[in-house]
Scaffold this motif. Structure first.
Motif, PDB file in Angstrom:
ATOM      1  N   ALA A   8       0.964  -1.248  -0.225  1.00 42.98           N
ATOM      2  CA  ALA A   8      -0.217  -0.214  -0.092  1.00 42.98           C
ATOM      3  C   ALA A   8       0.670   1.397  -0.048  1.00 42.98           C
ATOM      4  O   ALA A   8       1.786   1.448   0.658  1.00 42.98           O
ATOM      5  N   ASN A   9       0.393   2.503  -1.174  1.00 49.11           N
ATOM      6  CA  ASN A   9       1.063   3.661  -0.778  1.00 49.11           C
ATOM      7  C   ASN A   9       0.228   4.176   0.692  1.00 49.11           C
ATOM      8  O   ASN A   9      -1.273   4.055   1.177  1.00 49.11           O
ATOM      9  N   THR A  10       0.942   4.607   1.962  1.00 46.74           N
ATOM     10  CA  THR A  10       0.320   5.819   3.133  1.00 46.74           C
ATOM     11  C   THR A  10       0.620   6.723   3.320  1.00 46.74           C
ATOM     12  O   THR A  10       1.861   7.328   1.968  1.00 46.74           O
ATOM     13  N   SER A  11       0.435   7.375   3.323  1.00 44.43           N
ATOM     14  CA  SER A  11       0.738   9.187   3.810  1.00 44.43           C
ATOM     15  C   SER A  11       1.592   8.809   4.739  1.00 44.43           C
ATOM     16  O   SER A  11       1.688   8.084   5.700  1.00 44.43           O
ATOM     17  N   GLU A  30       7.129   9.777  -9.045  1.00 41.02           N
ATOM     18  CA  GLU A  30       7.983   8.725 -10.042  1.00 41.02           C
ATOM     19  C   GLU A  30       8.709   8.718  -9.327  1.00 41.02           C
ATOM     20  O   GLU A  30       9.274   7.599  -9.598  1.00 41.02           O
ATOM     21  N   GLU A  31       9.930   8.302  -8.279  1.00 43.00           N
ATOM     22  CA  GLU A  31      10.781   7.851  -7.922  1.00 43.00           C
ATOM     23  C   GLU A  31      10.391   6.245  -7.035  1.00 43.00           C
ATOM     24  O   GLU A  31      10.311   5.363  -7.007  1.00 43.00           O
ATOM     25  N   VAL A  32       8.911   6.875  -6.099  1.00 43.34           N
ATOM     26  CA  VAL A  32       8.210   5.674  -5.090  1.00 43.34           C
ATOM     27  C   VAL A  32       7.327   5.453  -5.963  1.00 43.34           C
ATOM     28  O   VAL A  32       7.332   4.097  -6.278  1.00 43.34           O
ATOM     29  N   HIS A  33       6.673   5.438  -7.753  1.00 41.10           N
ATOM     30  CA  HIS A  33       6.101   4.820  -8.813  1.00 41.10           C
ATOM     31  C   HIS A  33       7.233   3.472  -9.321  1.00 41.10           C
ATOM     32  O   HIS A  33       7.510   2.275  -9.914  1.00 41.10           O
ATOM     33  N   GLU A  40       5.573  -4.585  -8.786  1.00 39.06           N
ATOM     34  CA  GLU A  40       4.499  -5.350  -9.152  1.00 39.06           C
ATOM     35  C   GLU A  40       5.268  -6.003 -10.220  1.00 39.06           C
ATOM     36  O   GLU A  40       4.202  -7.441 -10.408  1.00 39.06           O
ATOM     37  N   ARG A  41       6.554  -5.898 -10.347  1.00 38.42           N
ATOM     38  CA  ARG A  41       6.918  -6.641 -11.691  1.00 38.42           C
ATOM     39  C   ARG A  41       7.081  -8.923 -10.805  1.00 38.42           C
ATOM     40  O   ARG A  41       6.687  -9.304 -12.121  1.00 38.42           O
ATOM     41  N   GLY A  68       1.850  10.994 -20.084  1.00 45.16           N
ATOM     42  CA  GLY A  68       2.423  10.829 -18.695  1.00 45.16           C
ATOM     43  C   GLY A  68       3.990  10.119 -18.983  1.00 45.16           C
ATOM     44  O   GLY A  68       3.790   9.944 -19.809  1.00 45.16           O
ATOM     45  N   PRO A  69       3.818  10.692 -17.488  1.00 45.92           N
ATOM     46  CA  PRO A  69       5.871   9.987 -17.552  1.00 45.92           C
ATOM     47  C   PRO A  69       5.831   8.859 -18.214  1.00 45.92           C
ATOM     48  O   PRO A  69       4.675   8.326 -17.501  1.00 45.92           O
ATOM     49  N   ALA A  70       7.046   7.829 -18.383  1.00 48.91           N
ATOM     50  CA  ALA A  70       7.283   7.189 -18.633  1.00 48.91           C
ATOM     51  C   ALA A  70       6.874   5.553 -17.476  1.00 48.91           C
ATOM     52  O   ALA A  70       6.483   4.542 -17.813  1.00 48.91           O
ATOM     53  N   VAL A  71       7.519   5.753 -16.750  1.00 53.09           N
ATOM     54  CA  VAL A  71       7.178   5.114 -15.308  1.00 53.09           C
ATOM     55  C   VAL A  71       5.590   4.450 -14.550  1.00 53.09           C
ATOM     56  O   VAL A  71       5.234   4.252 -14.807  1.00 53.09           O
TER      57      VAL A  71
END
Length: 150
Positions: A8-11, A30-33, A40-41, A68-71
């Motif tokens: 999960a992403n959390t605040s 982008e770094e977190v993505h 996920e891969r 959107g960004p490539a990531v």
């Protein structure tokens, strides 16, 4: 045998969503993505509750991704390549590819899915994740802090 990983992403203040129930407050940079793309891969099957699935199914379409960004575009492909099991008593149709609906969470069926899976599995959504851990099915937790939600 695949591991079942709650992710999960959390605040930074520990929330998954804002006070209105929106996940927009925890949109990764982008770094977190890129971190989540790598995570996920390795996932072959994602288990979702209905609400989490409804938020995630945006990845099925490319329409909004063109600028959107490539990531971000890369994540869409990773998401589409994984199988999805959605636990819902209200969804009546299968609106995305590689998805099936289960009407209730069956711990034994999830245990069997883990035992027969080569790749790892992910489970998304706080309620569904808690249910999996309550039955001793969760193997790992992966959380990534983003912004403040509340």
């Amino acid at each position: 045998m695949g591991k079942l990983i709650y992710a999960a992403n959390t605040s930074l203040d520990g929330y998954l969503e804002d006070e209105d129930g929106s996940f927009d407050c925890s949109v990764p940079d982008e770094e977190v993505h890129a971190f989540w793309n790598e995570h996920e891969r390795g996932i072959g099957t994602s288990l979702y509750g209905r609400r989490m699935y409804e938020n995630m199914r945006v990845w099925e379409s490319d329409d909004w991704l063109t600028t959107g960004p490539a990531v971000v575009r890369e994540y869409a492909g990773i998401w589409r390549d994984a199988d999805k099991v959605v636990y819902s008593s209200t969804l009546r149709e299968v609106p995305t590819a590689r998805m099936r609906i289960e009407r209730r969470f069956d711990p034994e069926a999830v245990r069997q899915l883990k035992e027969t899976s080569g790749p790892d599995l992910s489970i998304g959504g706080a309620t569904l994740g808690a249910e999996a851990f309550r039955h001793g099915l969760g193997d790992e937790c992966g959380v990534s802090p983003t912004e403040w939600c509340n």
